[in-house]
Scaffold this motif. Structure first.
Motif, mmCIF file in Angstrom:
data_model
loop_
_atom_site.group_PDB
_atom_site.id
_atom_site.type_symbol
_atom_site.label_atom_id
_atom_site.label_comp_id
_atom_site.label_asym_id
_atom_site.label_seq_id
_atom_site.Cartn_x
_atom_site.Cartn_y
_atom_site.Cartn_z
ATOM 1 N N GLY A 26 9.396 -6.944 17.544
ATOM 2 C CA GLY A 26 10.087 -7.091 16.682
ATOM 3 C C GLY A 26 8.781 -6.586 16.316
ATOM 4 N N PRO A 27 7.197 -6.873 16.294
ATOM 5 C CA PRO A 27 6.347 -5.253 15.621
ATOM 6 C C PRO A 27 6.477 -4.014 15.782
ATOM 7 C CG PRO A 27 4.909 -7.489 16.647
ATOM 8 C CD PRO A 27 6.800 -7.591 17.234
ATOM 9 N N LEU A 28 6.979 -4.318 16.540
ATOM 10 C CA LEU A 28 6.583 -2.724 17.728
ATOM 11 C C LEU A 28 8.218 -1.760 17.027
ATOM 12 C CD1 LEU A 28 5.601 -1.912 21.091
ATOM 13 C CD2 LEU A 28 3.937 -1.313 19.309
ATOM 14 N N ALA A 29 9.565 -2.465 17.401
ATOM 15 C CA ALA A 29 10.630 -1.579 16.693
ATOM 16 C C ALA A 29 11.037 -1.893 14.817
ATOM 17 C CB ALA A 29 12.025 -3.249 16.967
ATOM 18 N N LEU A 30 9.603 -3.083 14.682
ATOM 19 C CA LEU A 30 9.495 -2.897 13.090
ATOM 20 C C LEU A 30 8.844 -1.362 12.156
ATOM 21 C CD1 LEU A 30 9.511 -6.225 12.189
ATOM 22 C CD2 LEU A 30 11.086 -4.866 11.462
ATOM 23 N N PHE A 31 7.558 -1.337 13.366
ATOM 24 C CA PHE A 31 6.627 -0.531 13.291
ATOM 25 C C PHE A 31 7.354 1.258 12.851
ATOM 26 C CE2 PHE A 31 3.278 2.556 14.741
ATOM 27 C CZ PHE A 31 2.431 2.326 12.962
ATOM 28 N N SER A 32 7.800 1.281 15.036
ATOM 29 C CA SER A 32 8.762 1.903 14.681
ATOM 30 C C SER A 32 9.487 3.130 13.668
ATOM 31 C CB SER A 32 9.798 1.859 16.054
ATOM 32 O OG SER A 32 10.756 3.146 16.136
ATOM 33 N N ILE A 33 10.755 1.727 13.056
ATOM 34 C CA ILE A 33 11.228 1.965 12.133
ATOM 35 C C ILE A 33 10.775 2.955 10.897
ATOM 36 C CG2 ILE A 33 12.495 0.820 10.450
ATOM 37 C CD1 ILE A 33 13.682 -0.932 12.771
ATOM 38 N N GLY A 34 9.827 2.280 10.791
ATOM 39 C CA GLY A 34 8.715 2.382 9.190
ATOM 40 C C GLY A 34 8.210 3.633 9.917
ATOM 41 N N LEU A 35 8.166 5.005 10.912
ATOM 42 C CA LEU A 35 7.923 5.599 10.986
ATOM 43 C C LEU A 35 8.841 7.275 10.671
ATOM 44 C CD1 LEU A 35 5.974 5.235 14.513
ATOM 45 C CD2 LEU A 35 4.990 5.548 12.342
ATOM 46 N N GLN A 36 10.213 6.580 11.188
ATOM 47 C CA GLN A 36 11.486 6.938 10.661
ATOM 48 C C GLN A 36 12.219 7.416 9.441
ATOM 49 O OE1 GLN A 36 13.717 6.344 15.150
ATOM 50 N NE2 GLN A 36 12.746 5.229 14.833
ATOM 51 N N LEU A 37 11.441 6.223 8.940
ATOM 52 C CA LEU A 37 12.518 5.755 7.535
ATOM 53 C C LEU A 37 12.354 7.481 5.942
ATOM 54 C CD1 LEU A 37 12.006 2.253 6.100
ATOM 55 C CD2 LEU A 37 13.576 3.910 6.939
ATOM 56 N N LYS A 38 12.920 8.366 5.524
ATOM 57 C CA LYS A 38 12.837 9.186 5.208
ATOM 58 C C LYS A 38 13.991 9.231 4.264
ATOM 59 C CE LYS A 38 11.579 12.349 9.098
ATOM 60 N NZ LYS A 38 11.536 13.490 9.776
ATOM 61 N N PHE A 39 13.880 9.338 3.168
ATOM 62 C CA PHE A 39 14.671 9.227 2.132
ATOM 63 C C PHE A 39 14.963 11.049 1.455
ATOM 64 C CE2 PHE A 39 12.684 5.124 2.546
ATOM 65 C CZ PHE A 39 13.900 4.651 2.543
ATOM 66 N N ASP A 40 14.714 11.653 1.795
ATOM 67 C CA ASP A 40 15.028 12.938 1.223
ATOM 68 C C ASP A 40 15.948 13.378 0.699
ATOM 69 O OD1 ASP A 40 12.056 12.935 0.924
ATOM 70 O OD2 ASP A 40 11.762 14.537 2.658
ATOM 71 N N GLY A 41 16.214 13.598 -0.443
ATOM 72 C CA GLY A 41 17.792 14.716 -0.517
ATOM 73 C C GLY A 41 18.867 13.205 -0.256
ATOM 74 N N TRP A 42 18.573 11.952 -1.060
ATOM 75 C CA TRP A 42 19.605 11.230 -1.072
ATOM 76 C C TRP A 42 20.727 11.387 -2.107
ATOM 77 C CZ3 TRP A 42 19.731 8.127 -5.044
ATOM 78 C CH2 TRP A 42 18.852 8.627 -6.323
ATOM 79 N N ARG A 43 20.343 12.262 -3.849
ATOM 80 C CA ARG A 43 21.161 12.035 -5.107
ATOM 81 C C ARG A 43 22.305 13.054 -4.113
ATOM 82 N NH1 ARG A 43 15.404 12.536 -6.456
ATOM 83 N NH2 ARG A 43 15.720 10.750 -8.470
ATOM 84 N N GLN A 44 22.203 14.207 -3.536
ATOM 85 C CA GLN A 44 23.486 15.106 -3.214
ATOM 86 C C GLN A 44 24.585 14.286 -2.438
ATOM 87 O OE1 GLN A 44 20.648 15.776 -2.470
ATOM 88 N NE2 GLN A 44 19.899 17.079 -3.373
ATOM 89 N N GLN A 45 24.092 12.371 -1.193
ATOM 90 C CA GLN A 45 24.788 12.716 -0.903
ATOM 91 C C GLN A 45 25.181 10.906 -1.333
ATOM 92 O OE1 GLN A 45 25.562 13.909 3.555
ATOM 93 N NE2 GLN A 45 23.340 14.233 2.621
ATOM 94 N N ILE A 46 24.695 10.285 -1.986
ATOM 95 C CA ILE A 46 25.013 9.420 -2.795
ATOM 96 C C ILE A 46 25.943 8.694 -2.415
ATOM 97 C CG2 ILE A 46 25.069 9.620 -5.455
ATOM 98 C CD1 ILE A 46 23.054 6.945 -3.822
ATOM 99 N N SER A 47 27.573 9.219 -3.164
ATOM 100 C CA SER A 47 28.392 8.568 -2.594
ATOM 101 C C SER A 47 28.868 7.973 -2.021
ATOM 102 C CB SER A 47 29.397 9.342 -3.272
ATOM 103 O OG SER A 47 30.831 8.719 -3.557
ATOM 104 N N GLN A 48 28.652 9.275 -0.692
ATOM 105 C CA GLN A 48 28.970 8.765 0.823
ATOM 106 C C GLN A 48 27.894 7.007 1.508
ATOM 107 O OE1 GLN A 48 28.979 11.328 -0.241
ATOM 108 N NE2 GLN A 48 29.091 13.098 0.801
ATOM 109 N N ILE A 49 26.941 7.614 0.766
ATOM 110 C CA ILE A 49 25.337 6.297 0.770
ATOM 111 C C ILE A 49 26.044 4.994 0.459
ATOM 112 C CG2 ILE A 49 23.261 5.959 0.595
ATOM 113 C CD1 ILE A 49 22.806 8.638 0.885
ATOM 114 N N SER A 50 26.033 5.307 -0.490
ATOM 115 C CA SER A 50 27.173 3.714 -1.204
ATOM 116 C C SER A 50 28.199 3.220 -0.574
ATOM 117 C CB SER A 50 27.373 3.817 -2.524
ATOM 118 O OG SER A 50 28.037 4.747 -2.688
#
Length: 304
Positions: free
Chosen positions: A196-220
């Motif tokens: 649990g702790p390591l998996a969640l910590f690893s996910i936090g290390l990989q979270l990136k949100f740059d450039g989301w506006r250009q692909q908001i339709s596909q993301i949603s």
């Protein structure tokens, strides 16, 4: 409440350390290696021997298949309407068809339903991985196969049989029929506690949100299927078949998990739209922490 604080803290800590450059940008790879090669196999050794097998446990298997099949159909219709090419179709199917049944799923199962329900979650997880290693890779290869070429079946099988959690699952199934694994349970407990702790910590290390506006339709679109329609399909499936109890609850809840992190790795390996897949992974984790609370309410309403 403590479990939710732990989930938020581990993800936030990983994200903060990455953004402040206090940890190496590739640190998550070492953490994931530990989880894949030691912690997740230990989960199988701890819980699989305790599973009381019955025909009812086929439901978690079929629920994962239903999520994948629904994603394929949904994205095929969506992409045809948008006139997207195969690369976009493959990317969106990867982003929507596979649930994060272990890295996010296991901690949330423990938080909402208790550690005793993990054996059912393991069945969901292994089925999801087998689907990703077969249908997922075939889907990714379709975007790169030229006219006249064929998909490398040997490569696909090699990927499948060499995956450590699957090896751990099969080994635990076989050994539990021959020897008593309970004597090693304290050792497995120590390894399982790191998931649990390591998996969640690893996910936090990989979270990136740059450039989301250009692909908001596909993301949603991908998130709408993954977080809302997929668990709704499994809920309907359970009601139609009359499946009740923990099997139905855990199967629906696992279907409501965010997008599988490994989908982003496959998208990168096969030159798909990696940015889109990773954005769906990141946003679905954040939003999924809220939508899972909604699905917990729905599940308790139908399967109290």
């Amino acid at each position: 409440m403590i479990n939710f604080i732990m989930i938020a803290f581990c993800i936030a800590a990983g994200t903060l350390l990455r953004r402040t450059n206090l940890i190496h940008s590739e640190a998550h790879k070492g953490i994931n290696t530990w989880i894949l090669y030691f912690a997740l196999p230990a989960v199988s050794f701890k819980y699989i021997p305790k599973i009381v097998w019955s025909s009812e446990l086929l439901f978690p298997v079929f629920s994962a298949i239903l999520v994948w099949a629904g994603s394929w159909l949904f994205m095929e219709v969506y992409c045809r309407r948008k006139n997207y090419k195969q690369r976009s179709r493959s990317s969106l199917e990867l982003a929507a068809g596979y649930s994060n049944t272990s890295f996010i799923g296991f901690p949330l199962i423990i938080a909402y339903f208790g550690e005793a329900q993990l054996p059912i979650a393991i069945i969901c997880d292994q089925t999801t991985f087998i689907l990703l290693s077969t249908a997922g890779i075939i889907n990714a290869l379709k975007a790169n196969v030229q006219d006249g070429e064929t998909i490398d079946v040997k490569f696909m099988l090699r990927k499948l049989v060499s995956f450590p959690p699957l090896i751990g699952c099969i080994t635990a199934l076989m050994l539990s029929q021959l020897v008593d694994l309970s004597v090693a349970e304290p050792f497995f407990d120590k390894l399982v506690a790191t998931v649990g702790p390591l998996a969640l910590f690893s996910i936090g290390l990989q979270l990136k949100f740059d450039g989301w506006r250009q692909q908001i339709s596909q993301i949603s679109t991908a998130m709408s299927y993954k977080l809302i329609l997929a668990p709704a399909l499994v809920l309907l499936f359970a009601l139609l078949l009359g499946v009740k109890g923990a099997v139905a609850r855990i199967s629906i809840f696992e279907a409501a998990m965010p997008t599988l992190v490994t989908s982003g790795i496959i998208a990168e390996q096969y030159h798909l739209n990696t940015k889109l897949v990773n954005l769906v992974i990141g946003f679905s984790i954040v939003v999924g922490l809220l939508t899972t609370a909604f699905w917990d309410f729905v599940i308790r309403l139908f399967f109290s």
